[in-house]
Write a protein that holds these residues in place. Structure first.
Motif, PDB file in Angstrom:
ATOM      1  N   CYS A   1      23.738  31.363  82.925  1.00 51.40           N
ATOM      2  CA  CYS A   1      23.542  31.570  84.364  1.00 51.40           C
ATOM      3  C   CYS A   1      24.062  30.369  85.155  1.00 51.40           C
ATOM      4  O   CYS A   1      24.558  30.530  86.270  1.00 51.40           O
ATOM      5  N   ALA A   2      23.922  29.192  84.568  1.00 53.12           N
ATOM      6  CA  ALA A   2      24.400  27.982  85.242  1.00 53.12           C
ATOM      7  C   ALA A   2      25.925  27.852  85.133  1.00 53.12           C
ATOM      8  O   ALA A   2      26.508  26.922  85.690  1.00 53.12           O
TER       9      ALA A   2
ATOM     10  N   GLY B   1      19.837  30.886  80.254  1.00 49.57           N
ATOM     11  CA  GLY B   1      19.777  29.947  81.381  1.00 49.57           C
ATOM     12  C   GLY B   1      21.077  29.181  81.556  1.00 49.57           C
ATOM     13  O   GLY B   1      21.637  29.101  82.659  1.00 49.57           O
ATOM     14  N   ALA B   2      21.589  28.630  80.460  1.00 49.80           N
ATOM     15  CA  ALA B   2      22.826  27.845  80.528  1.00 49.80           C
ATOM     16  C   ALA B   2      23.998  28.721  80.963  1.00 49.80           C
ATOM     17  O   ALA B   2      24.879  28.279  81.718  1.00 49.80           O
TER      18      ALA B   2
END
Lengths: 354, 263
Positions: A68-69, A65-66
């Motif tokens: 992707c951010a 997730g991080a």
């Protein structure tokens, strides 16, 4: 900066801090827990993200997730924990987001033990998850290298939008030696995150990050792109070190901790009049196949030494393509082979090929 | 939907396509309630004016392609891992609005650990949990939320609680965690319940925007295809069978959320 006494795990953690890691998500597991402990105080004091997750499965998906951010992000674990993370590695590879993984191997299979091992070579370089992909795998042989390769891992992960794994073992994680830290790099600002990252669709079309391609031709296209990238990495990023290979007639190939042990073996062999040399792969994926093939034309035989049942030896044989005999010596169960037991194997190879 | 028709001066615009939805036709079965729920979320995001800073996380399940339908940054998680992925996003981008959209297999079976710990940490994300008591995408197998006695393709004689255990009441389970600020169970089985669900989704996002803690809206929903019912009969079946087992209403409203509601 002067040399300081560093424990391997803490050194890797601090190197990540210096390299500008923005977030760490992890779960304790011996023999790498000191990485998590070091970052649990360092990252918050620098205003960065540290989170101890509920499992390795959650850790790697937080990393996903991080990443992707658009943040520089990492996790660390050891063999059983790496197995749990493999689901996430596969998704990260297909989604082409950068992530750094520290893998401090211990004895296996199963729960095994917490002693140093190289039993997860295949897992790291051949089958880091389902589907066709390889992470970049960097194998340090001492603590200075562990520091330098951790920094390099972040740069390669960013450059190729891929997983870069530092593949160490328990002895590298636990031992102490003098090493020099790189200077502190500035952390990337949120507005400097890459254009592909999920930063909110403000004044642009939405960014979508997925690993789902239901149409066969589309998924094949993704795979072809991934393979092209892997070929580019293989062409540009192979790294290795050589010791006394100029006139070598017998070659040892070994990586990591046992690669370092084999430096002593080469020295002792030379004292006995054997023209021995050592090639120590720094990247185990991509593998220094071309150089090994070249040396296979020069030497009479190759001895591969590993802390497993014989894994990297397969890559050496693929590189050598029968040009010279390739023999193997390994210990398992978390045992590091010592010069006293390796040297006789080299002498056997000498007798066999003279 | 790129062009918005000009409203004549003597007329008032009373209904429009939400900016937060793309004009794509969904793959959902006719009669499926996912479309209604997508629209409610999109309307709320439009109303709060946060579309350009919202990041969605899609699940594995029928809504696996949700990112095709929401007009905003989106990613696709591994099965059950959406709350972990959302945690990673939110921790490095605290100014963004982050939500997960998950079904019952995703959230209440394979992703139980992730949802519980995400809620317990009080992550500032919002979870929309669509409970239709079945695995839809794989063709109607028993879900953790399948009712006792309910026939599915993997419980052909009906769910036997002696061997398969009891349906999971996730809103109650998550509601008891201190990190959860607002947890509610609503439904989309008729117009009044759809309106209440819309209000709940809005409050859940407001809880996130106010930084009060984790918020989750469980939505009792239907799967007429795999239940083998007409869309209308499915709505009725859910009212008769699901709602009694899964009572509607809030299971957690933190004091801070109550204060927000009163503002």
């Amino acid at each position: 900066m002067a040399k300081e006494l560093w424990e391997g795990n803490a050194a890797i953690a601090e190197a990540a801090v210096r390299a500008g890691v923005e977030a760490f998500f992890g779960y304790p597991i011996t023999p790498q827990t000191e990485i998590l402990e070091h970052l649990s105080h360092r990252l918050p004091e620098l205003g960065r993200v540290f989170l101890q997750a509920e499992s390795e499965v959650a850790s790697i998906n937080m990393v996903y997730g991080a990443a992707c951010a658009g943040a520089r992000v990492m996790t660390s674990s050891s063999s059983p924990g790496i197995s749990l993370m493999q689901e996430g590695f596969s998704y990260i590879a297909c989604s082409e987001v950068p992530a750094v993984i520290i893998n401090v191997m211990r004895g296996g299979p199963g729960l095994g033990n917490v002693a140093p091992s190289q039993g997860d070579y295949f897992q790291a370089v051949k089958m880091a998850g389902h589907g066709d992909f390889h992470p970049i795998v960097l194998a340090p042989g001492n603590i200075q290298e562990a520091i330098d390769l951790t920094v390099l891992a972040f740069d390669l992960a960013d450059k190729y939008r891929t997983i870069a794994m530092v593949l160490a073992d328990g002895s590298l994680g636990q031992m102490m030696e003098p090493a020099e830290m790189p200077p502190m790099r500035p952390v990337r600002k949120p507005e400097e995150r890459p254009a592909w990252a999920l930063t909110g669709a403000k004044g642009r079309k939405p960014n979508i990050i997925t690993s789902l391609y239901l149409v066969e031709e589309e998924l094949e296209k993704v795979n072809l792109r991934l393979q092209a990238k892997l070929r580019e990495i293989a062409a540009n990023e192979v790294r290795w070190k050589e010791y006394s290979t100029e006139d070598a007639e017998l070659l040892i190939v070994a990586f990591g901790t046992v690669g370092r042990v084999c430096q002593t073996v080469v020295r002792e062999a030379r004292e006995k009049g054997l023209k021995a040399g050592l090639l120590r792969p720094i990247t185990v994926w991509p593998f220094p196949s071309a150089r090994i093939a070249e040396l296979a034309r020069q030497v009479r035989g190759i001895l591969v030494v590993e802390m497993n049942a014989g894994q990297m030896v397969e890559d050496v044989r693929l590189a050598v393509e029968g040009r010279c005999p390739v023999r193997f010596y390994g210990r398992m169960g978390g045992i590091i082979p010592l010069p006293d037991e390796i040297l006789p194997k080299l002498e056997e190879l000498h007798q066999e090929t003279r | 939907m790129d062009t918005i028709l000009e409203v004549p001066p003597d007329m008032e615009l009373v209904y429009a396509y939400p900016e937060s939805l793309t004009p794509k036709v969904t793959h959902y079965c006719p009669g499926c309630t996912h479309g209604v729920i997508h629209r409610l979320i999109a309307e709320v995001i439009d109303e709060l004016g946060v579309r350009e800073r919202t990041i969605g996380v899609a699940p594995v399940g029928c809504a696996v392609l949700a990112y095709e339908y929401f007009n905003m940054d989106f990613c696709e998680a591994a099965h059950g891992r959406a709350p972990a992925m959302a945690t990673g996003i939110k921790r490095v981008s605290p100014d963004k609005v982050v939500f997960t959209y998950q079904g019952d297999g995703d959230l209440a079976a394979i992703g139980t650990s992730e949802i519980i710990h995400t809620a317990n940490r009080g992550e500032l994300i919002t979870t929309i949990f669509v409970n239709n008591a079945i695995y839809g995408m794989t063709g109607g197998q028993m879900a953790p939320t399948t009712l006792p006695g309910q026939v599915t393709t993997s419980s052909p004689r009906g769910r036997d609680v002696e061997t398969a255990g009891w349906p999971m009441k996730m809103a109650e389970l998550i509601g008891m965690l201190p990190g959860a600020a607002y947890v509610t169970r609503q439904s989309v089985l008729d117009v009044p319940s759809i309106r209440r669900t819309r209000k709940a989704i809005k409050l859940a996002f407001q809880v996130q925007l106010a930084g009060l803690g984790f918020s989750m809206v469980e939505i009792i929903s239907t799967c007429n295809t795999n239940w083998g019912l007409s869309p209308l009969d499915a709505l009725e079946w859910a009212k008769q069978n699901m709602v009694p087992y899964y009572p509607l209403g809030d299971t957690k409203v933190a004091d801070s959320v109550r204060a927000l509601m009163e503002r």
